[in-house]
Motif scaffolding. Sequence first.
Motif, PDB file in Angstrom:
ATOM      1  N   VAL A 286      35.706  91.628  27.791  1.00  0.00           N
ATOM      2  CA  VAL A 286      35.074  92.276  28.955  1.00  0.00           C
ATOM      3  C   VAL A 286      35.144  93.794  28.805  1.00  0.00           C
ATOM      4  N   MET A 287      36.326  94.298  28.441  1.00  0.00           N
ATOM      5  CA  MET A 287      36.477  95.751  28.307  1.00  0.00           C
ATOM      6  C   MET A 287      35.555  96.295  27.222  1.00  0.00           C
ATOM      7  N   ALA A 288      35.441  95.555  26.113  1.00  0.00           N
ATOM      8  CA  ALA A 288      34.608  96.019  25.002  1.00  0.00           C
ATOM      9  C   ALA A 288      33.124  96.040  25.360  1.00  0.00           C
ATOM     10  N   ARG A 289      32.728  95.175  26.300  1.00  0.00           N
ATOM     11  CA  ARG A 289      31.298  95.063  26.629  1.00  0.00           C
ATOM     12  C   ARG A 289      31.030  95.444  28.088  1.00  0.00           C
TER      13      ARG A 289
ATOM     14  N   LEU B 281      27.861  94.164  30.662  1.00  0.00           N
ATOM     15  CA  LEU B 281      28.227  93.110  31.613  1.00  0.00           C
ATOM     16  C   LEU B 281      28.037  93.573  33.058  1.00  0.00           C
ATOM     17  N   LEU B 282      28.350  94.839  33.316  1.00  0.00           N
ATOM     18  CA  LEU B 282      28.153  95.366  34.672  1.00  0.00           C
ATOM     19  C   LEU B 282      26.665  95.367  35.035  1.00  0.00           C
TER      20      LEU B 282
ATOM     21  N   MET C 287      34.611  95.794  44.687  1.00  0.00           N
ATOM     22  CA  MET C 287      35.209  95.191  43.492  1.00  0.00           C
ATOM     23  C   MET C 287      35.421  96.247  42.415  1.00  0.00           C
ATOM     24  N   GLY C 288      36.620  96.298  41.858  1.00  0.00           N
ATOM     25  CA  GLY C 288      36.878  97.167  40.711  1.00  0.00           C
ATOM     26  C   GLY C 288      36.017  96.720  39.538  1.00  0.00           C
ATOM     27  N   ILE C 289      35.550  97.688  38.733  1.00  0.00           N
ATOM     28  CA  ILE C 289      34.628  97.332  37.653  1.00  0.00           C
ATOM     29  C   ILE C 289      35.282  96.463  36.579  1.00  0.00           C
ATOM     30  N   GLU C 290      36.615  96.360  36.612  1.00  0.00           N
ATOM     31  CA  GLU C 290      37.292  95.578  35.573  1.00  0.00           C
ATOM     32  C   GLU C 290      37.432  94.101  35.948  1.00  0.00           C
ATOM     33  N   LYS C 291      36.961  93.743  37.140  1.00  0.00           N
ATOM     34  CA  LYS C 291      37.188  92.384  37.641  1.00  0.00           C
ATOM     35  C   LYS C 291      36.168  91.378  37.122  1.00  0.00           C
ATOM     36  N   LEU C 292      35.391  91.782  36.148  1.00  0.00           N
ATOM     37  CA  LEU C 292      34.329  90.934  35.620  1.00  0.00           C
ATOM     38  C   LEU C 292      34.849  89.850  34.699  1.00  0.00           C
ATOM     39  N   VAL C 293      34.127  88.748  34.664  1.00  0.00           N
ATOM     40  CA  VAL C 293      34.232  87.819  33.536  1.00  0.00           C
ATOM     41  C   VAL C 293      32.804  87.596  33.044  1.00  0.00           C
TER      42      VAL C 293
ATOM     43  N   GLU D 169      23.150  89.235  54.720  1.00  0.00           N
ATOM     44  CA  GLU D 169      23.071  90.544  54.068  1.00  0.00           C
ATOM     45  C   GLU D 169      24.338  90.713  53.245  1.00  0.00           C
ATOM     46  N   PHE D 170      24.151  90.996  51.946  1.00  0.00           N
ATOM     47  CA  PHE D 170      25.321  91.107  51.077  1.00  0.00           C
ATOM     48  C   PHE D 170      25.265  92.388  50.246  1.00  0.00           C
ATOM     49  N   HIS D 171      26.351  93.144  50.296  1.00  0.00           N
ATOM     50  CA  HIS D 171      26.458  94.372  49.514  1.00  0.00           C
ATOM     51  C   HIS D 171      27.671  94.294  48.604  1.00  0.00           C
ATOM     52  N   LEU D 172      27.458  94.661  47.340  1.00  0.00           N
ATOM     53  CA  LEU D 172      28.564  94.723  46.391  1.00  0.00           C
ATOM     54  C   LEU D 172      28.770  96.183  45.995  1.00  0.00           C
ATOM     55  N   VAL D 173      29.985  96.682  46.209  1.00  0.00           N
ATOM     56  CA  VAL D 173      30.304  98.062  45.825  1.00  0.00           C
ATOM     57  C   VAL D 173      31.169  98.008  44.572  1.00  0.00           C
ATOM     58  N   LEU D 174      30.642  98.511  43.462  1.00  0.00           N
ATOM     59  CA  LEU D 174      31.400  98.528  42.202  1.00  0.00           C
ATOM     60  C   LEU D 174      32.180  99.829  42.123  1.00  0.00           C
ATOM     61  N   LEU D 175      33.496  99.697  41.970  1.00  0.00           N
ATOM     62  CA  LEU D 175      34.403 100.835  42.095  1.00  0.00           C
ATOM     63  C   LEU D 175      34.997 101.252  40.744  1.00  0.00           C
ATOM     64  N   ASP D 176      34.830 102.531  40.423  1.00  0.00           N
ATOM     65  CA  ASP D 176      35.507 103.068  39.231  1.00  0.00           C
ATOM     66  C   ASP D 176      36.893 103.586  39.640  1.00  0.00           C
TER      67      ASP D 176
END
Lengths: 503, 222
Positions: free
Chosen positions: A78-81, A85-86, A258-264, A304-311
């Motif tokens: 995930v970190m490498a890509r 992915l985001l 959501m923190g940007i690192e929470k991806l799979v 209504e759905f909002h996703l805030v991606l946090l650095d």
Amino acid sequence: MSTFLGIPRRAGATPEAGPLRGSTTFPKAARTALADTQLRANLGHATRTIRGKRAAVVDEVPDWEQLRDAGSAIKADVMARLPELLVQLEENVTARGGTVHWARDAAEANRIVTDLVRATGSREVVKVKSMATQEIGLNEHLEAEGIEAVETDLAELIVQLGGDRPSHILVPAIHRNRAEIREIFRRTMPGIDPGITDSPRELAMAARAHLRAKFLSARVAVSGANFGVAETGALTVVESEGNGRMCLTLPQTLITVMGIEKLVPTWRDLEVFLQLLPRSSTGERMNPYTSMWTGVTPGDGPQEFHLVLLDAGRTRALADEVGRAALHCIRCSACLNVCPVYERAGGHAYGSTYPGPIGAVLTPQLTGMGNHSDPNASLPYASSLCGACFDACPVKIDIPQLLVHLRARAVETEAADRHERHLPPSAEAAAMAAASWVMSGEKRFGLAERALGAGRLLAGKDGRITSAPPPLSGWMRSRDAPAPPKETFRQWWARTHEEEDRT
Amino acid sequence: MSSTDPQDAGGGSTARDEVLATIRAALEATKGHEPGQAPREYRSTGEHAPGSEAVLELFVERVEDYKATVLRCDPDAIPETVSDVLAQWGASHVVVPPDFGVEWLSSGQVRITTDDGSLTPEDVDAVDAVLTGCAVGIAETGTVVLDGSGDQGRRMISLVPDRHLVLVHADQVVQTVPEAVARLDGTRPLTWISGPSATSDIELDRVEGVHGPRTLAVVLVG
């Protein structure tokens, strides 16, 4: 370490305290906490209980190590890509009716959420326990903007009603015992039965009654996310009480930070993390409720759905090739529960939303470390490097290695800061430099050894040295050392091998 | 593209561009991990087939461990078994999803409301129990997963009532989590349920029943 990009030095000035930074260094804060016997009893009881539960449910999984390997590798991938992915997550959330926002820092995230809540006309939001919103101080920000944020997780509610701060990632009120919680509820819950006992069941029922009407009438909810699936745009929240389901299902508007690192990367990856997380975290085979949603489902749940991606410092951590492993964390808190330092000092001593071993490596990277007056520069030292955290980590973050790495960085920062301010090197740096000179010459080393005998004068009857004159006094405040032996190894060797040496 | 930060309207780099650029710079400047396939040497299936007696027994044991009730019955005994549970609960008003099919339930004593999508949370709060099917059951973790299909309904109706009865068919029960993930559609709204709602937030002492249904019954058919 010339590749390192981040961590601005803040020469001189002590950085401001906030959700990620306390006002005193760890050793000072820990000393205060250690004097609180009630706190130590509460923590000891709670961490002992959870350690036992975790061990039992981890032992029954035959492929636990293989799951850890997979979890660790998926997060490294995930970190490498991360950029692709985001973007993929954004595309999928958008395609399914959600709106994606990006926030560079806490202030920007708070502003985005506030504007979104304002646009609904609501003055109140219900909240699912979320580390990300805790980290950015969202509740305080909303309150300043005239919007009430109601925490609905029982432990968060206890902390909020008590005007307190969370002290554990999973159980934020772990430092409170049942009698203290009863007092907080009696003081702050309107209409509570004054005869309520301190049984956890009665206290939980009081929370149910207190929040029921809020759930049924809430128009806006704010949550975090445990996982975001790039492949589908699905978001996941794991919880126990059903307060999460209430917030994720009943309101018209849902805002997820959501923190940007929470991806799979893929849907399938959840099969790994949904086995690792509950067993590591609450010591259950599965947590009672896990909710997953993708954008908006017509006629079902928030429309209504909002996703805030946090650095907010995550890219700073990513820029450190060793330190970035801290971003693999899935916030289970197993490392807190096994840590001898956490168990005694408690979460508040770390001064950050993220306490314990993972907090000691994550916090300084998210905020950057200043010179020795920055409390976060003391966090990498909040450990005896015993390694229990590494063994417990479900995604195999080598926390001891990260601690040592960050200690080196703290020393570098301090040295650079002193150089800039035309100050002499610190006692530690001077001692290390002197040691290096002494140990690089055999004669010098032999002479130094003989001088060691003087150390015996400082030792007590038990053969331990517990205090020393400056500049060693600071070092000795939290450590003791054995008295040097009468004879060193080299002296012993020379005496007993005289003959051989001659031949 | 789809980024809509109102603050960034009007020029300059957007937060989105800046975050992505910072990540790319960080990755380029460091020799981090290469992207790669994760090793998947963990079990992707259990040793027992879905719906086999061994899997069903484990499922029952693990669901009961959460202090949920499990009843096993043959297909033709469903009406009687469900009626018994409702009678035991003293439930006189239940809500069911649109395609649950309740013609078999002797509705003499029990008022049945079928959710046609118009029920409000307050409406559902007034009923005694909810009956649903499920998409999959997981033996090792004692979990049932609801996916919003016609026999499971909107998430709201399986959340607000205080008692939840889930009908699980034997062939829906798999042994492991990976088998369940393979059967599920990850784009549907999913609710994974493992026992009644619970909390351990007070001294890590587990209490069953908080905001979600405080009572969970699983009727395992076949």
